[in-house]
Design a protein around this motif. Structure first.
Motif, PDB file in Angstrom:
ATOM      1  N   ARG A 137       8.776  -9.790  -6.184  1.00 32.31           N
ATOM      2  CA  ARG A 137       7.827 -10.636  -5.911  1.00 32.31           C
ATOM      3  C   ARG A 137       6.505 -10.000  -5.783  1.00 32.31           C
ATOM      4  O   ARG A 137       6.311  -8.750  -5.027  1.00 32.31           O
ATOM      5  CB  ARG A 137       8.112 -11.447  -4.356  1.00 32.31           C
ATOM      6  CG  ARG A 137       9.205 -12.302  -4.530  1.00 32.31           C
ATOM      7  CD  ARG A 137       9.620 -12.834  -3.005  1.00 32.31           C
ATOM      8  NE  ARG A 137      10.660 -13.496  -2.863  1.00 32.31           N
ATOM      9  CZ  ARG A 137      11.157 -14.606  -3.258  1.00 32.31           C
ATOM     10  NH1 ARG A 137       9.941 -15.481  -3.767  1.00 32.31           N
ATOM     11  NH2 ARG A 137      12.287 -15.303  -3.121  1.00 32.31           N
ATOM     12  N   VAL A 138       5.520 -10.577  -6.317  1.00 37.26           N
ATOM     13  CA  VAL A 138       4.117  -9.735  -6.679  1.00 37.26           C
ATOM     14  C   VAL A 138       3.043 -10.908  -6.218  1.00 37.26           C
ATOM     15  O   VAL A 138       3.294 -11.741  -6.923  1.00 37.26           O
ATOM     16  CB  VAL A 138       3.808  -8.989  -7.678  1.00 37.26           C
ATOM     17  CG1 VAL A 138       2.476  -8.408  -7.714  1.00 37.26           C
ATOM     18  CG2 VAL A 138       4.845  -7.877  -8.110  1.00 37.26           C
ATOM     19  N   SER A 139       2.045 -10.782  -5.308  1.00 33.55           N
ATOM     20  CA  SER A 139       1.426 -11.903  -4.749  1.00 33.55           C
ATOM     21  C   SER A 139      -0.243 -11.257  -4.733  1.00 33.55           C
ATOM     22  O   SER A 139      -0.282 -10.107  -4.280  1.00 33.55           O
ATOM     23  CB  SER A 139       1.404 -12.387  -3.296  1.00 33.55           C
ATOM     24  OG  SER A 139       2.957 -12.614  -3.402  1.00 33.55           O
ATOM     25  N   SER A 140      -1.015 -12.370  -5.220  1.00 32.28           N
ATOM     26  CA  SER A 140      -2.599 -11.978  -4.907  1.00 32.28           C
ATOM     27  C   SER A 140      -2.843 -11.973  -3.323  1.00 32.28           C
ATOM     28  O   SER A 140      -2.089 -12.525  -2.751  1.00 32.28           O
ATOM     29  CB  SER A 140      -3.180 -13.054  -5.760  1.00 32.28           C
ATOM     30  OG  SER A 140      -3.344 -13.024  -7.077  1.00 32.28           O
ATOM     31  N   MET A 157      12.392  -6.916   1.683  1.00 36.77           N
ATOM     32  CA  MET A 157      11.622  -5.448   1.590  1.00 36.77           C
ATOM     33  C   MET A 157      10.516  -5.490   1.210  1.00 36.77           C
ATOM     34  O   MET A 157      10.067  -5.866   0.268  1.00 36.77           O
ATOM     35  CB  MET A 157      12.517  -4.648   0.930  1.00 36.77           C
ATOM     36  CG  MET A 157      14.164  -4.498   0.983  1.00 36.77           C
ATOM     37  SD  MET A 157      14.967  -3.122   0.217  1.00 36.77           S
ATOM     38  CE  MET A 157      14.960  -4.140  -1.538  1.00 36.77           C
ATOM     39  N   HIS A 158       9.632  -5.050   2.249  1.00 31.93           N
ATOM     40  CA  HIS A 158       8.037  -5.191   1.951  1.00 31.93           C
ATOM     41  C   HIS A 158       7.901  -3.587   1.679  1.00 31.93           C
ATOM     42  O   HIS A 158       8.076  -2.896   2.141  1.00 31.93           O
ATOM     43  CB  HIS A 158       7.200  -5.603   3.029  1.00 31.93           C
ATOM     44  CG  HIS A 158       5.981  -6.146   2.556  1.00 31.93           C
ATOM     45  ND1 HIS A 158       5.784  -7.078   1.591  1.00 31.93           N
ATOM     46  CD2 HIS A 158       5.066  -5.391   3.125  1.00 31.93           C
ATOM     47  CE1 HIS A 158       4.375  -6.860   1.781  1.00 31.93           C
ATOM     48  NE2 HIS A 158       3.687  -5.960   2.443  1.00 31.93           N
ATOM     49  N   ILE A 159       7.001  -3.884   0.385  1.00 33.75           N
ATOM     50  CA  ILE A 159       6.724  -2.456  -0.228  1.00 33.75           C
ATOM     51  C   ILE A 159       5.420  -1.929  -0.121  1.00 33.75           C
ATOM     52  O   ILE A 159       4.995  -0.950   0.295  1.00 33.75           O
ATOM     53  CB  ILE A 159       7.365  -2.359  -1.704  1.00 33.75           C
ATOM     54  CG1 ILE A 159       8.870  -2.650  -1.455  1.00 33.75           C
ATOM     55  CG2 ILE A 159       6.931  -1.138  -2.333  1.00 33.75           C
ATOM     56  CD1 ILE A 159       9.568  -3.016  -3.122  1.00 33.75           C
ATOM     57  N   TYR A 160       4.419  -2.986  -0.481  1.00 32.75           N
ATOM     58  CA  TYR A 160       3.008  -2.619  -0.816  1.00 32.75           C
ATOM     59  C   TYR A 160       2.206  -3.868  -0.164  1.00 32.75           C
ATOM     60  O   TYR A 160       2.463  -5.126  -0.122  1.00 32.75           O
ATOM     61  CB  TYR A 160       2.927  -2.595  -2.163  1.00 32.75           C
ATOM     62  CG  TYR A 160       1.299  -1.884  -2.633  1.00 32.75           C
ATOM     63  CD1 TYR A 160       1.321  -0.511  -2.790  1.00 32.75           C
ATOM     64  CD2 TYR A 160       0.362  -2.753  -2.743  1.00 32.75           C
ATOM     65  CE1 TYR A 160       0.046  -0.269  -3.052  1.00 32.75           C
ATOM     66  CE2 TYR A 160      -1.090  -2.380  -2.926  1.00 32.75           C
ATOM     67  CZ  TYR A 160      -1.118  -1.060  -3.371  1.00 32.75           C
ATOM     68  OH  TYR A 160      -2.274  -0.469  -3.587  1.00 32.75           O
ATOM     69  N   ILE A 208       4.059  -9.786  11.146  1.00 30.19           N
ATOM     70  CA  ILE A 208       3.173  -9.055  10.137  1.00 30.19           C
ATOM     71  C   ILE A 208       4.055  -8.001   9.544  1.00 30.19           C
ATOM     72  O   ILE A 208       4.396  -7.128  10.238  1.00 30.19           O
ATOM     73  CB  ILE A 208       1.756  -8.540  10.673  1.00 30.19           C
ATOM     74  CG1 ILE A 208       0.823  -9.557  11.502  1.00 30.19           C
ATOM     75  CG2 ILE A 208       1.216  -7.818   9.453  1.00 30.19           C
ATOM     76  CD1 ILE A 208       0.707 -10.750  10.358  1.00 30.19           C
ATOM     77  N   LEU A 209       4.334  -7.962   8.274  1.00 27.79           N
ATOM     78  CA  LEU A 209       5.097  -7.063   7.597  1.00 27.79           C
ATOM     79  C   LEU A 209       4.213  -5.952   6.980  1.00 27.79           C
ATOM     80  O   LEU A 209       3.180  -6.239   6.256  1.00 27.79           O
ATOM     81  CB  LEU A 209       5.844  -7.870   6.342  1.00 27.79           C
ATOM     82  CG  LEU A 209       7.040  -8.733   6.840  1.00 27.79           C
ATOM     83  CD1 LEU A 209       7.745  -9.198   5.585  1.00 27.79           C
ATOM     84  CD2 LEU A 209       7.849  -8.073   7.829  1.00 27.79           C
ATOM     85  N   ASN A 210       4.714  -4.892   7.178  1.00 26.12           N
ATOM     86  CA  ASN A 210       3.865  -3.612   6.822  1.00 26.12           C
ATOM     87  C   ASN A 210       4.811  -2.861   5.835  1.00 26.12           C
ATOM     88  O   ASN A 210       6.310  -3.100   5.715  1.00 26.12           O
ATOM     89  CB  ASN A 210       3.785  -2.696   7.846  1.00 26.12           C
ATOM     90  CG  ASN A 210       2.943  -2.997   9.048  1.00 26.12           C
ATOM     91  OD1 ASN A 210       1.968  -3.783   8.846  1.00 26.12           O
ATOM     92  ND2 ASN A 210       3.380  -3.174  10.305  1.00 26.12           N
ATOM     93  N   PRO A 211       4.228  -1.871   4.967  1.00 24.95           N
ATOM     94  CA  PRO A 211       5.187  -1.200   3.852  1.00 24.95           C
ATOM     95  C   PRO A 211       6.363  -0.578   4.524  1.00 24.95           C
ATOM     96  O   PRO A 211       6.271   0.193   5.620  1.00 24.95           O
ATOM     97  CB  PRO A 211       4.088  -0.384   3.295  1.00 24.95           C
ATOM     98  CG  PRO A 211       2.809  -1.009   3.378  1.00 24.95           C
ATOM     99  CD  PRO A 211       2.781  -1.582   4.942  1.00 24.95           C
ATOM    100  N   GLY A 212       7.631  -0.899   4.049  1.00 29.17           N
ATOM    101  CA  GLY A 212       8.743  -0.081   4.731  1.00 29.17           C
ATOM    102  C   GLY A 212       9.432  -1.075   5.653  1.00 29.17           C
ATOM    103  O   GLY A 212      10.663  -0.973   5.759  1.00 29.17           O
ATOM    104  N   PHE A 230      -3.196  -7.911  -1.665  1.00 26.15           N
ATOM    105  CA  PHE A 230      -2.304  -7.512  -2.772  1.00 26.15           C
ATOM    106  C   PHE A 230      -1.068  -7.180  -2.396  1.00 26.15           C
ATOM    107  O   PHE A 230      -0.986  -6.067  -1.708  1.00 26.15           O
ATOM    108  CB  PHE A 230      -2.848  -6.780  -3.829  1.00 26.15           C
ATOM    109  CG  PHE A 230      -1.885  -6.659  -4.980  1.00 26.15           C
ATOM    110  CD1 PHE A 230      -1.839  -7.590  -5.926  1.00 26.15           C
ATOM    111  CD2 PHE A 230      -1.384  -5.265  -5.000  1.00 26.15           C
ATOM    112  CE1 PHE A 230      -0.973  -7.024  -7.256  1.00 26.15           C
ATOM    113  CE2 PHE A 230      -0.472  -4.771  -5.982  1.00 26.15           C
ATOM    114  CZ  PHE A 230      -0.105  -6.008  -7.071  1.00 26.15           C
ATOM    115  N   SER A 231       0.156  -7.646  -2.518  1.00 27.83           N
ATOM    116  CA  SER A 231       1.478  -7.233  -2.103  1.00 27.83           C
ATOM    117  C   SER A 231       2.463  -7.628  -3.139  1.00 27.83           C
ATOM    118  O   SER A 231       2.635  -8.118  -3.971  1.00 27.83           O
ATOM    119  CB  SER A 231       1.894  -8.464  -0.812  1.00 27.83           C
ATOM    120  OG  SER A 231       0.892  -8.311   0.299  1.00 27.83           O
ATOM    121  N   ILE A 232       3.416  -6.458  -2.677  1.00 33.15           N
ATOM    122  CA  ILE A 232       4.840  -6.255  -3.513  1.00 33.15           C
ATOM    123  C   ILE A 232       5.865  -6.238  -2.604  1.00 33.15           C
ATOM    124  O   ILE A 232       5.867  -5.588  -1.490  1.00 33.15           O
ATOM    125  CB  ILE A 232       4.577  -4.963  -4.257  1.00 33.15           C
ATOM    126  CG1 ILE A 232       3.737  -5.258  -5.346  1.00 33.15           C
ATOM    127  CG2 ILE A 232       5.971  -5.043  -5.104  1.00 33.15           C
ATOM    128  CD1 ILE A 232       3.222  -3.745  -5.980  1.00 33.15           C
TER     129      ILE A 232
END
Length: 303
Positions: A137-140, A157-160, A208-212, A230-232
């Protein structure tokens, strides 16, 4: 606009987490999700180049499925990422990865994006034979996905970047203005409780999801996700119930369970059989059916 009251989604170390006993949303900490933590847009463009992807495109930051306010467009991944990173275009883009034959194949990130699969480790939070799908999943920035539920347990799994997530338990289905299994409540950060007063009856969880971060989302929990920038992410679904209970034609993890499908068909059939009756008598039997359903709900612990 009103601010929704909410509970904070708890955080729990992976060594203490058990999907077999956990029935509420949880951010699982301490998971190794691999070298994807080092991903950057430039790295992904280098690895994926002009690989073809089909994405959601909208002029509205709040995507709606009913009525639909987006189109499906196909781009090279590098072109899509250029658009998704542009916060001044007035357009919003969202990639929910699909299998090559999306109509009859389940998405698996490891096959569909084999160029970067070695960068991602799936936390072993379930037995491998329970695996159903994995989705890239990639989002604006500022893009919000419609509120929905899945019929399988999953983790995100939140990455970016960062994401805001609201979650509501299955028991709140009668308060969410659901039509054809999808809530008609949008833009939850700016919702009007005057227009949607039943939301006051919901038990809303937020994080709120942070990377990792790895967010466990139990099956049938409604969730509304917004990319704050911008999120991945990578989403993994698995079957926690016996396999025969799931629809064999389901490639997304959101079809009604087979007993649910059969029961709704029976209900529609029962209502249809009352059509020959006068309105007052038909309503009598429908109310009797409702009373029987309410009794069953109470007996099963519902309220």
């Amino acid at each position: 606009m009103d601010t929704l009251p909410y509970l904070e989604v708890p955080r729990l170390n992976v060594q203490l987490f058990d999907t077999a006993t956990c029935k509420t949303p949880t951010i699982v900490e301490g998971c190794n999700i691999g070298n994807c933590m080092n991903w950057t847009p430039d790295y992904l463009i280098d690895k994926l180049g002009s690989k073809s992807v089909t994405v959601h495109k909208s002029n509205c930051s709040v995507l709606q499925f009913q009525p639909r306010n987006f189109s499906y467009e196909t781009y090279g991944f590098d072109e899509f990422l250029k658009y998704a990173l542009d916060e001044n275009s007035g357009q919003f883009f969202y990639l929910r990865s699909l299998a090559k034959s999306a109509r009859d194949e389940v998405a698996d990130f490891r096959n569909d994006f084999s160029e970067i699969k070695d960068d991602v480790e799936f936390p072993p939070l379930f037995d491998e034979e329970q695996f159903f799908s994995s989705v890239f999943r990639v989002s604006s920035a500022n893009m919000e996905l419609w509120t929905h539920f899945d019929t399988m347990d999953n983790y995100l799994m939140h990455i970016y970047g960062h994401k805001r997530v609201y979650l509501m338990p299955p028991k709140d289905v009668s308060h969410l203005y659901v039509v054809d299994d999808k809530p008609r409540v949008f833009d939850l950060d700016n919702v009007s409780l005057e227009s949607y007063p039943n939301l006051n009856k919901c038990t809303i969880w937020k994080c709120i999801l942070n990377p990792g971060d790895v967010l466990f989302i139990p099956a049938f929990w409604f969730h509304n996700v917004k990319a704050l920038d911008f999120s991945i992410s990578v989403n993994v679904f698995w079957k926690s119930l016996p396999p025969q209970l799931y629809d064999p034609k389901d490639v997304y993890g959101n079809h009604a369970l087979m007993p649910g499908q059969r029961s709704m068909q029976s209900l529609d059939s029962a209502i249809g059989k009352l059509k020959p009756l006068p309105d007052d008598i038909r309503n009598f039997y429908i109310r009797t059916m409702i009373m029987k359903l309410e009794t069953s709900l109470k007996q099963s612990g519902g309220s």
